[in-house]
Design an enzyme around this catalytic site. Structure first.
Site, short mmCIF file in Angstrom:
data_model
loop_
_atom_site.label_atom_id
_atom_site.label_comp_id
_atom_site.label_asym_id
_atom_site.label_seq_id
_atom_site.Cartn_x
_atom_site.Cartn_y
_atom_site.Cartn_z
N PHE A 191 1.35 -2.86 4.62
CA PHE A 191 1.64 -4.18 5.17
C PHE A 191 3.14 -4.42 5.00
CE2 PHE A 191 -2.63 -6.68 4.73
CZ PHE A 191 -3.16 -5.93 5.75
N HIS A 247 -9.48 1.77 -1.70
CA HIS A 247 -8.04 1.61 -1.46
C HIS A 247 -7.40 1.10 -2.75
CE1 HIS A 247 -4.22 0.91 0.16
NE2 HIS A 247 -4.53 0.44 1.35
N GLU A 287 -2.84 5.56 13.20
CA GLU A 287 -2.48 6.75 12.44
C GLU A 287 -2.84 8.03 13.21
OE1 GLU A 287 -4.10 6.95 8.46
OE2 GLU A 287 -2.66 8.51 7.90
N HIS A 328 -3.53 7.90 5.46
CA HIS A 328 -3.60 6.56 4.88
C HIS A 328 -5.04 6.07 5.06
CE1 HIS A 328 -2.17 2.93 3.15
NE2 HIS A 328 -2.44 2.20 4.21
N CYS A 377 0.81 -1.23 0.00
CA CYS A 377 0.00 0.00 0.00
C CYS A 377 0.84 1.27 0.00
CB CYS A 377 -0.92 0.00 1.20
SG CYS A 377 -1.81 -1.54 1.37
N LYS A 416 -9.87 7.60 0.66
CA LYS A 416 -10.21 6.20 0.36
C LYS A 416 -11.71 5.96 0.57
CE LYS A 416 -5.77 3.92 1.23
NZ LYS A 416 -4.89 4.99 1.71
#
Lengths: 400, 85
Positions: free
Chosen positions: A388, A329, A303, A292, A160, A324
């Site tokens: 990730f 995403h 976050e 994010h 990501c 998003k």
């Protein structure tokens, strides 16, 4: 040190087939998440996504081109073409112009179709161009071939964070003098049966829609598409009178060195601080953060805690949103499409909202610009990507 | 083997314990299963019993599948087998 500016932007994503349409959708707080339209949907538990709808590849490419272009390559080429057209005569010396793209899945649709052919349909033959279609660098290579860009060319795959890492590397390539112009961003087309089935297994996907920072969120929703930017050495851009969309002021990448999927607050903090330091900015300079903001409980809380730690008292003044919630995403293209929201904030003073928000989460107690776009004069922004693998990549942009 | 024996075997396998160390009152925490271990365990349960387990890792407490103890997991599997028979 050589400075780097953005002189062109292009995109095709669930919100629109160009930057203007995407910005209009972001202003309106339009959510492009809906029922998926893909083969074998009845065998998926995940039934929603943000697709690039009504897309006909033959409107954009010839038959012989399409035999070589996976869906993610098509998206990249469409976005690159728009970006270069906006930038004008950016490429003076093709040997000093390159490409660095982000993608997570590469030609995943080609893999999916080919596996279906040999495993499910029992065929003993696949299309001769399966390998050049599916390779992760296919998009970047076709961008170089289409536009004759003969400088450095590579592809970054960091889940990501892929496109933020890619744009960070484009910045580094120009700063270091290896090139003067770089096409950069990300492309992803993971909305195929195998791509969704794999995500389904993690059990972090939303069933209703994407609701970042909302206490009743149920997870993330996948999107697809691409965004590409022309990064250009600032003096050269100024000398040719180019219209400058923003300066790429700083970048930082860090690793959690912790868990393969769970995010770590400290890794995010170090990435944001690093980007600020690299840009010569302080938290008080930042007017907007494109989060994010995946809409998973784990990301959103971590976050927000990281932002509070970096920004201290000014955390209550900074605007932060997750787009998003509108375009889904985009995995390896996420940071690229989200940079468009940063340009909207810097150039138009419009903060794209976090839509689908219903209930405040005390663990996300920041100004998340819920549901409706807002106006604000913004001189500098951050764009977060936390992947990730514990890989964090943050860009800092300033108004030209 | 009963349903509870099979569930306990799956939990023990993923917790790297002997089945005799797993009791009905154990919790995921007491077994040392983290969120990823749980997701793998649920996958193994789905495969073993040919059922679909409704479970969202974002909000485990809101899921229809009660994972608060071994006993509750066994009961949930028994329910699902009846529903999805």
């Amino acid at each position: 040190m050589r400075r780097v500016v953005i002189t062109g932007a292009g995109t095709i994503n669930p919100l629109g087939y160009a930057v203007g349409a995407t910005h209009a959708a972001m202003r309106q707080g339009h959510c492009a998440i809906g029922p998926l339209d893909i083969p074998d949907l009845d065998r998926l538990q995940i039934q929603i996504g943000a697709q690039v709808r009504d897309y006909d590849p033959t409107d954009h490419f010839t038959k012989s081109q399409l035999s070589l272009y996976d869906r993610f390559t098509q998206f990249a080429l469409i976005a690159a073409d728009q970006a270069l057209r906006q930038a004008g005569q950016a490429v003076v010396d093709p040997d000093r112009a390159g490409v660095v793209m982000g993608t997570s899945g590469g030609g995943l649709t080609t893999q999916d179709d080919s596996y279906r052919a040999v495993y499910q349909d029992g065929k003993d033959r696949v299309h001769p161009f399966v390998v050049p279609r599916l390779m992760a660098n296919a998009a970047a290579s076709h961008m170089s071939m289409t536009h004759g860009l003969r400088g450095p060319n590579f592809t970054i795959s960091t889940a990501c964070a892929s496109s933020n890492h890619a744009m960070g590397q484009a910045l580094a390539v120009i700063r270091s003098g290896q090139a003067d112009v770089m096409l950069t961003g990300g492309a992803e087309a993971m909305l195929c049966f195998g791509g969704i089935k794999a995500w389904e297994g993690l059990r972090v996907m939303a069933r209703d829609t994407c609701r970042p920072f909302s206490a009743d969120r149920t997870g993330m929703v996948q999107g697809e598409g691409a965004a590409v930017f022309v990064f250009e050495e600032r003096e050269k851009a100024l000398a040719r009178g180019a219209h400058i969309l923003a300066e790429v002021a700083g970048f930082s990448a860090t690793s959690d060195a912790g868990d393969i999927v769970s995010p770590d607050c400290d890794g995010a903090v170090r990435a944001m601080c690093g980007a600020l330091r690299d840009a010569g900015l302080t938290p008080a300079d930042i007017g907007y953060i494109n989060a994010h903001g995946t809409g998973t409980a784990m990301n959103d809380r971590t976050e927000c805690a990281a932002v509070r730690k970096v920004f201290g008292v000014s955390a209550d003044d900074v605007l932060i949103s997750s787009t998003k919630s509108m375009h889904g995403h985009l995995i390896g293209a996420a940071g690229a499409v989200e940079l468009l929201a940063c340009l909207l904030a810097l150039n138009d003073g419009i903060i794209a909202p976090t839509v689908n928000h219903r209930i405040a989460d005390p663990d996300c107690a920041l100004d998340i610009v819920a549901n409706t776009a807002r106006t604000a004069k913004v001189d500098a922004v951050l764009s977060n990507a936390f992947a990730f693998g514990g890989l964090n990549a943050v860009l800092a942009l300033t108004r030209a | 083997m009963t349903i509870s024996d099979r569930v306990i075997r799956i939990l023990a396998d993923h917790a790297l314990l002997d089945t005799s160390d797993v009791t009905m009152d154990d919790t995921l925490e007491s077994l040392g299963l983290d969120s990823m271990g749980l997701v793998e365990t649920i996958f193994a349960i789905e495969e073993a019993f040919d059922i679909t387990v409704p479970f969202n890792a974002n909000a485990p407490q809101d899921s229809a599948f009660d994972v608060s103890s071994v006993r509750s997991i066994v009961a949930a599997v028994e329910d699902l087998m009846k529903q999805q028979a």
